[in-house]
Motif scaffolding. Sequence first.
Motif, PDB file in Angstrom:
ATOM      1  N   GLY A 184       0.789  -1.235   0.000  1.00 47.56           N
ATOM      2  CA  GLY A 184       0.000   0.000   0.000  1.00 47.56           C
ATOM      3  C   GLY A 184       0.811   1.269   0.000  1.00 47.56           C
ATOM      4  N   ASN A 186       2.035   3.268  -2.055  1.00 47.88           N
ATOM      5  CA  ASN A 186       2.059   3.809  -3.412  1.00 47.88           C
ATOM      6  C   ASN A 186       1.147   5.034  -3.467  1.00 47.88           C
ATOM      7  OD1 ASN A 186      -0.760   2.824  -4.166  1.00 47.88           O
ATOM      8  ND2 ASN A 186       0.232   0.860  -3.709  1.00 47.88           N
ATOM      9  N   PRO A 187       1.249   5.852  -4.528  1.00 47.21           N
ATOM     10  CA  PRO A 187       0.453   7.088  -4.595  1.00 47.21           C
ATOM     11  C   PRO A 187      -1.052   6.866  -4.439  1.00 47.21           C
ATOM     12  CG  PRO A 187       2.134   7.096  -6.289  1.00 47.21           C
ATOM     13  CD  PRO A 187       2.181   5.750  -5.657  1.00 47.21           C
ATOM     14  N   ARG A 188      -1.525   5.656  -4.785  1.00 43.21           N
ATOM     15  CA  ARG A 188      -2.960   5.384  -4.705  1.00 43.21           C
ATOM     16  C   ARG A 188      -3.363   4.765  -3.357  1.00 43.21           C
ATOM     17  NH1 ARG A 188      -2.797   3.092 -10.822  1.00 43.21           N
ATOM     18  NH2 ARG A 188      -2.813   5.136 -11.833  1.00 43.21           N
ATOM     19  N   HIS A 189      -2.376   4.507  -2.500  1.00 47.16           N
ATOM     20  CA  HIS A 189      -2.617   3.905  -1.169  1.00 47.16           C
ATOM     21  C   HIS A 189      -3.469   2.639  -1.285  1.00 47.16           C
ATOM     22  CE1 HIS A 189      -0.830   7.516   0.471  1.00 47.16           C
ATOM     23  NE2 HIS A 189      -1.718   8.264  -0.187  1.00 47.16           N
ATOM     24  N   ASP A 190      -3.171   1.872  -2.306  1.00 46.28           N
ATOM     25  CA  ASP A 190      -3.932   0.653  -2.586  1.00 46.28           C
ATOM     26  C   ASP A 190      -3.140  -0.553  -2.097  1.00 46.28           C
ATOM     27  OD1 ASP A 190      -5.581  -1.289  -3.570  1.00 46.28           O
ATOM     28  OD2 ASP A 190      -4.912  -1.096  -5.649  1.00 46.28           O
ATOM     29  N   ARG A 191      -3.647  -1.223  -1.060  1.00 48.39           N
ATOM     30  CA  ARG A 191      -2.982  -2.422  -0.547  1.00 48.39           C
ATOM     31  C   ARG A 191      -3.371  -3.616  -1.426  1.00 48.39           C
ATOM     32  NH1 ARG A 191      -0.771  -3.985   4.603  1.00 48.39           N
ATOM     33  NH2 ARG A 191      -0.807  -6.241   4.846  1.00 48.39           N
ATOM     34  N   ALA A 309       1.036   1.556 -10.431  1.00 51.48           N
ATOM     35  CA  ALA A 309       0.954   2.176  -9.106  1.00 51.48           C
ATOM     36  C   ALA A 309       0.919   3.699  -9.188  1.00 51.48           C
ATOM     37  CB  ALA A 309       2.133   1.726  -8.250  1.00 51.48           C
ATOM     38  N   GLY A 310       1.120   4.260 -10.383  1.00 48.27           N
ATOM     39  CA  GLY A 310       1.067   5.712 -10.559  1.00 48.27           C
ATOM     40  C   GLY A 310       2.344   6.424 -10.176  1.00 48.27           C
TER      41      GLY A 310
END
Length: 533
Positions: A184, A186-191, A309-310
């Motif tokens: 998580g 990453n710029p998108r805070h996606d785990r 992940a951006g």
Amino acid sequence: MGKERDDQYTDQVLIDPEEKESLHRGLTARQISMIALGGAVGTGLIIGSGTALVRGGPLGIFLGYSFVGFVCYLVMVSLGEMSAYLPHKKGFPGYATRFVDPAFGFGLGWNYLMKYVIVTPNNVNAAGVVIQYWTQKVHIAVWMVFFVNLLGVRVFGELEFWFSSIKVITLIGLLLMGIIIDLGGNPRHDRIGFRYWEHPDGPMGSYLLNQVHNEHLAIFLGFWATLTNALFAFIGTELIGVTVGEAQAPRKNIPIAIRRTFWRILIFYVGGVFVIGLIVPRTDQSLFVANKSKAGAAASPFVVATTLAGIKVLNHIINAAILLFVLSAANSDLYIGTRTLYALALQGQAPKVFARVNRMGVPYPALIFCTCFCGLVFLNVSSSSAKVFGWFVNLVSTFGAITWMCISYTHIRFMKALKAQGMCRDDLPYKAPFQPYGSWFALIATGIITLFKGFDTFIPFTKDTFVTSYIGIPAFLLFYGMYKIYYRSKLIPSDKVDLVTGKREIDEEEERFNKEQEARGPRSRWQRIWEDL
């Protein structure tokens, strides 16, 4: 071997020439292990793993690389046992000549030389394509690897150590980046977790489903495709067997270098493909496009991961890392190619001119000959460079697999010779684990993978891929058969194998080195840490 030895195969051939007219022993354990790492870790992981992910899925690629990694370990330790006992300057073709049959050594030596005269331009080409990613034209890489190798073994060893050290740091950075993205960070805070291990992205992939019309068979073919890809990735670790002729205190350093190299490569490769499987979905179209593109940053699954992940700008950093990877690999490959040709000349299996060395111990005629093959890189100036790159990969993996099988069989014959002559393996400087079953397993497993590695050339049948996938097998048999027919060489009986010639000279050389080390006095803690790197 006594009177039964062929006239062409005499004790004199088995003795290494004197230090002043041969290779110099100037490589330390840290340099040897890094040279092996530099030669082995390259396009197979950073670029080739994308193809394996698409076909095998995240679990398939992890299992495939783990299995081939284990086979690689078995080959490495068997080579380590022979190298530590008799660290001569003729590489593992010399072991094949001595323990099996001169024809076998001749076939292996020329097979290995062909691998390196092809893989060097392949890596130089990859470097050129990577540079083209920045729309710059440069062909100086060909000359760079040539001049680096002219500098002598000490300079080469130290330069390659630093090359590979940067490579190791980069790989660690990529692994950490992948784990952070997955958790998580990453710029998108996606785990992400194990999301891509679930349907439809995983855990297994499928390959040629539209051709075979059977989902289970397509999954199996996908897994098998990862084995062939992993084989290409791991090939190169065996080059430690060529460096033994230039290793300081080889009986001590070769086993150390083999253990270090194997664990580093296993961690980077198996760890690397595991992380890739976590952060890149197998079904991602950009990854599929990457597999069809030229070998550059755009072809790397790590770049696809940063894009998903951006994360911006990182693609240029990874591109620079790939450039370093392939130049380092080309550097190691040219080094090994020249030493292989030198070893063949030393045994009378190549023209004697290639046995000459300069005052720094560099076999310059062999170096010039191998450098000439870098001209093959200009095959790839056309738009079909990706296709030619694929041909090179097929050729290299076949030559490399034959080398692994020959090393395993040579070790089997070595163990039989020890037993027949009443010598115990427990008394050897290094005893390989899992033997003799390990060498038999490596021989059979590599043989099966090699035999079926070109299965996709039949679905549908493609001539160019078929030829490049399998031409290495008849080429090896041709070299082996020609030598055997011309010289009428025979398989050396186990009780006649020469386990002694040249050993005394190596023992004396090692004793002199150890005395020199003792005369230098105790090392400081920092010196010990540096040498243990």
